[in-house]
Design a protein around this motif. Structure first.
Motif, PDB file in Angstrom:
ATOM      1  N   GLY A 314       0.795  -1.235   0.000  1.00 12.10           N
ATOM      2  CA  GLY A 314       0.000   0.000   0.000  1.00 12.10           C
ATOM      3  C   GLY A 314       0.818   1.271   0.000  1.00 12.10           C
ATOM      4  O   GLY A 314       0.260   2.354   0.232  1.00 12.10           O
ATOM      5  N   GLY A 315       2.128   1.173  -0.274  1.00  9.91           N
ATOM      6  CA  GLY A 315       2.961   2.368  -0.320  1.00  9.91           C
ATOM      7  C   GLY A 315       2.747   3.174  -1.589  1.00  9.91           C
ATOM      8  O   GLY A 315       2.113   2.718  -2.548  1.00  9.91           O
ATOM      9  N   LYS A 316       3.296   4.385  -1.606  1.00 11.59           N
ATOM     10  CA  LYS A 316       3.163   5.295  -2.746  1.00 11.59           C
ATOM     11  C   LYS A 316       4.552   5.695  -3.218  1.00 11.59           C
ATOM     12  O   LYS A 316       5.317   6.309  -2.468  1.00 11.59           O
ATOM     13  CB  LYS A 316       2.376   6.548  -2.361  1.00 11.59           C
ATOM     14  N   LEU A 317       4.870   5.369  -4.480  1.00 12.96           N
ATOM     15  CA  LEU A 317       6.206   5.598  -5.029  1.00 12.96           C
ATOM     16  C   LEU A 317       6.124   6.548  -6.215  1.00 12.96           C
ATOM     17  O   LEU A 317       5.281   6.380  -7.104  1.00 12.96           O
ATOM     18  CB  LEU A 317       6.830   4.275  -5.475  1.00 12.96           C
ATOM     19  N   PHE A 318       7.026   7.531  -6.233  1.00 15.29           N
ATOM     20  CA  PHE A 318       7.143   8.500  -7.330  1.00 15.29           C
ATOM     21  C   PHE A 318       8.558   8.387  -7.870  1.00 15.29           C
ATOM     22  O   PHE A 318       9.522   8.796  -7.221  1.00 15.29           O
ATOM     23  CB  PHE A 318       6.860   9.910  -6.803  1.00 15.29           C
ATOM     24  N   ALA A 450      -2.153   0.767  -3.365  1.00 18.25           N
ATOM     25  CA  ALA A 450      -0.768   1.020  -3.778  1.00 18.25           C
ATOM     26  C   ALA A 450      -0.809   1.937  -4.992  1.00 18.25           C
ATOM     27  O   ALA A 450      -1.558   1.697  -5.941  1.00 18.25           O
ATOM     28  CB  ALA A 450      -0.073  -0.284  -4.112  1.00 18.25           C
ATOM     29  N   ARG A 451       0.010   2.977  -4.971  1.00 21.69           N
ATOM     30  CA  ARG A 451       0.016   3.936  -6.079  1.00 21.69           C
ATOM     31  C   ARG A 451       1.451   4.184  -6.555  1.00 21.69           C
ATOM     32  O   ARG A 451       2.363   4.306  -5.742  1.00 21.69           O
ATOM     33  CB  ARG A 451      -0.625   5.261  -5.658  1.00 21.69           C
ATOM     34  N   LEU A 452       1.592   4.252  -7.876  1.00 22.45           N
ATOM     35  CA  LEU A 452       2.871   4.565  -8.495  1.00 22.45           C
ATOM     36  C   LEU A 452       2.688   5.729  -9.445  1.00 22.45           C
ATOM     37  O   LEU A 452       1.644   5.855 -10.098  1.00 22.45           O
ATOM     38  CB  LEU A 452       3.418   3.376  -9.304  1.00 22.45           C
ATOM     39  N   ALA A 453       3.718   6.560  -9.550  1.00 23.75           N
ATOM     40  CA  ALA A 453       3.825   7.567 -10.606  1.00 23.75           C
ATOM     41  C   ALA A 453       5.210   7.405 -11.208  1.00 23.75           C
ATOM     42  O   ALA A 453       6.213   7.591 -10.521  1.00 23.75           O
ATOM     43  CB  ALA A 453       3.616   8.977 -10.061  1.00 23.75           C
TER      44      ALA A 453
END
Length: 535
Positions: A314-318, A450-453
């Protein structure tokens, strides 16, 4: 009675003063306190006394010829005054402001409007300015009040005249030009007077808790500590204005919880594990997002395992990665776990470029995303690579392209011969439109997301480029989306435009000569003409 009648004119003057002075004070201050009410009532009584003393004189005046013939003029004058008063009343109740300045200097931005609309409790703004110094900020505060529909109020305070109040709100002796925002028991001090400063203060005081975003370090990433044009200090400050706490994170140094890479891990068909023991830190529990800005050396296997575990939970990575640089070290993780491939190419777009350089992209298209949906300016990306997404997506995973090139673009792969020029090679290069930036969302355990950019460009966030086009909004909106702060996604206030009039030295000399000699000679010439005609 005779003495009173002899002083009737004086009584009339006193009565008129008693009636009109409180009315004028009320019109100016919108206050009608008990003292004013007493004076107004005394004026009415005095006018009644005058009517009782001089009623015969009043009747005689009203029956005269001048009154009869002047009645029409008086009636028209009263009608005109009534219309003006009605218009003034309507303008107070139903005001509409129109900003005709080129850079919308007296209009609040979309971000400010969203922040105001999302306020859940009233905010009082105390403006501590010396008399005559706070005109510009008061004009700006009126825009906030007009938008807030009663949620925001303000009061201008002279700190020299009310030192106790200034001290109560945390001002030191002699400190001026300060705003203090008050929401319930919380206060936020703002030392700037621009819209960006005030809105940042509103964001901070409206949030009960600040979110933390981390910048990964240890691999030559762009740094906010770099004060050159290649640093990302302005990007960090922009996040702080949105009430984020920005910290650095090095996964190879002194963190208590560790992961030991002692077993073999198969990544893209190759065995990368060793029997050597190496410890890596963990991503802190308060991390709302992890930002990786163009690492110059690959991120080691143990570190990307830590990042991969965190994202999957569930982390968010840019991730931002420039073209003409080596792999980030996260490429295997992105390909194996998400099906994303960051191509080793240079995006070329003759139909969408700037500064005469087809590799400096002007992005005008993308999928429907909250990150870019309100943008009216173009995104400028200097030296970008393309990002490939899988054709078949797994259930629960959503891919959204947020920045794409035109149909005439391609991904140049002959990077060793760029000095000889670029040319599309259908056997090697990928024809556009190319994805330069994508976002990904996937369901995670426990109902999290979980989100990625993944952006194929990082230079656009450096101090050299971040204020070009919509680059600042593109970057900060992406962080807003990653941290699930979609209500902050908007167009941010711009700094006041500085318009400098440059006069070449030759033109300056002509102007000076015209002022010093031309105008006096013109006056003398006109005087000579007049003298000649009257001679």
């Amino acid at each position: 009675m005779q003495k009173l009648r002899a002083n009737s004119d004086f009584i009339l003057s006193v009565g008129l003063i008693g009636v009109f002075v409180p009315l004028i004070v009320y019109i100016v201050t919108h206050r009608f306190n008990i003292f004013g009410q007493i004076i107004f009532a005394a004026g009415i009584v005095t006018l009644g006394l005058y009517v009782g003393l001089e009623y015969q004189r009043i009747l005689r005046i009203l029956g005269g010829r001048q009154v009869r013939y002047g009645g029409n003029a008086v009636l028209m004058s009263l009608l005109f005054i009534g219309i003006i008063a009605l218009l003034a009343f309507m303008s107070q109740r139903y005001s509409k402001r129109i900003d005709l300045t080129a850079n919308r200097s007296f209009s609040i931005s979309e971000q400010t409007a969203k922040v105001i609309d999302n306020l859940d409790s009233p905010v009082k703004i105390w403006a501590f300015y010396l008399p005559g110094d706070g005109g510009q900020v008061e004009t700006l505060l009126k825009s906030y009040v007009a938008r807030s529909r009663g949620k925001i109020s303000y009061e201008m305070v002279d700190p020299d005249a009310r030192p106790t109040l200034a001290q109560q709100y945390g001002l030191t002796q002699g400190e001026v030009d300060v705003l203090v925002l008050e929401r319930g028991s919380r206060r936020q001090k703002v030392t700037g007077s621009t819209e960006s400063d005030i809105t940042s203060g509103l964001v901070k005081i409206a949030r009960d808790q600040q979110k933390v975003v981390y910048l990964l370090t240890g691999h030559g990433e762009y740094s906010p500590d770099d004060t050159s044009q290649a640093g990302i200090l302005l990007a960090k400050q922009a996040l702080e204005r949105d009430n984020y706490i920005v910290k650095s994170l090095n996964l190879t140094t002194g963190v208590t919880s560790t992961i030991t890479a002692t077993t073999g891990i198969t990544v893209s068909g190759s065995l990368t594990g060793t029997t050597a023991t190496r410890q890596f830190g963990r991503i802190p529990a308060d991390a709302a997002a992890l930002i990786v800005v163009s690492p110059q050396t690959p991120i080691p296997d143990g570190e990307w395992q830590v990042i991969s575990q965190w994202v999957n939970n569930g982390g968010k990575l840019f991730l931002l990665q420039d073209a003409l640089e080596g792999p980030s070290g996260l490429d295997d993780m992105l390909l194996v776990n998400w099906g994303i491939r960051v191509r080793n190419d240079l995006a070329i777009d003759p139909a969408g470029s700037a500064l005469g350089d087809p590799a400096t992209l002007v992005i005008q298209r993308g999928g429907f995303s909250p990150i870019t949906k309100d943008m009216r300016s173009q995104i400028i990306l200097p030296g970008a690579r393309s990002v490939e997404v899988p054709k078949d997506t797994t259930q629960g995973t959503t891919f959204t392209p947020v920045a794409q090139t035109s149909d005439q673009s391609w991904g140049e792969t002959d990077l060793a011969n760029l000095n000889a020029g670029v040319r599309y090679d259908p056997t090697k290069d990928t024809r556009g439109p190319l994805n330069i930036g994508i976002t990904v969302e996937r369901d995670a355990p426990g109902g999290a997301k979980a989100r990625l950019a993944i952006y194929g460009n990082a230079r656009f966030v450096t101090d050299r480029w971040i204020n070009s086009g919509a680059n600042l909004d593109f970057f900060v909106n992406t962080v807003n989306w990653l941290t699930e702060d979609e209500q902050l996604i908007s167009i941010r206030p711009r700094p006041p435009a500085q318009r400098t009039l440059f006069i070449p030295p030759t033109d300056a000399n002509v102007i000076s000569l015209g002022v010093v000699a031309g105008l006096p000679l013109l006056v003398l010439g006109l005087g000579a003409i007049v003298w000649w005609r009257r001679r």
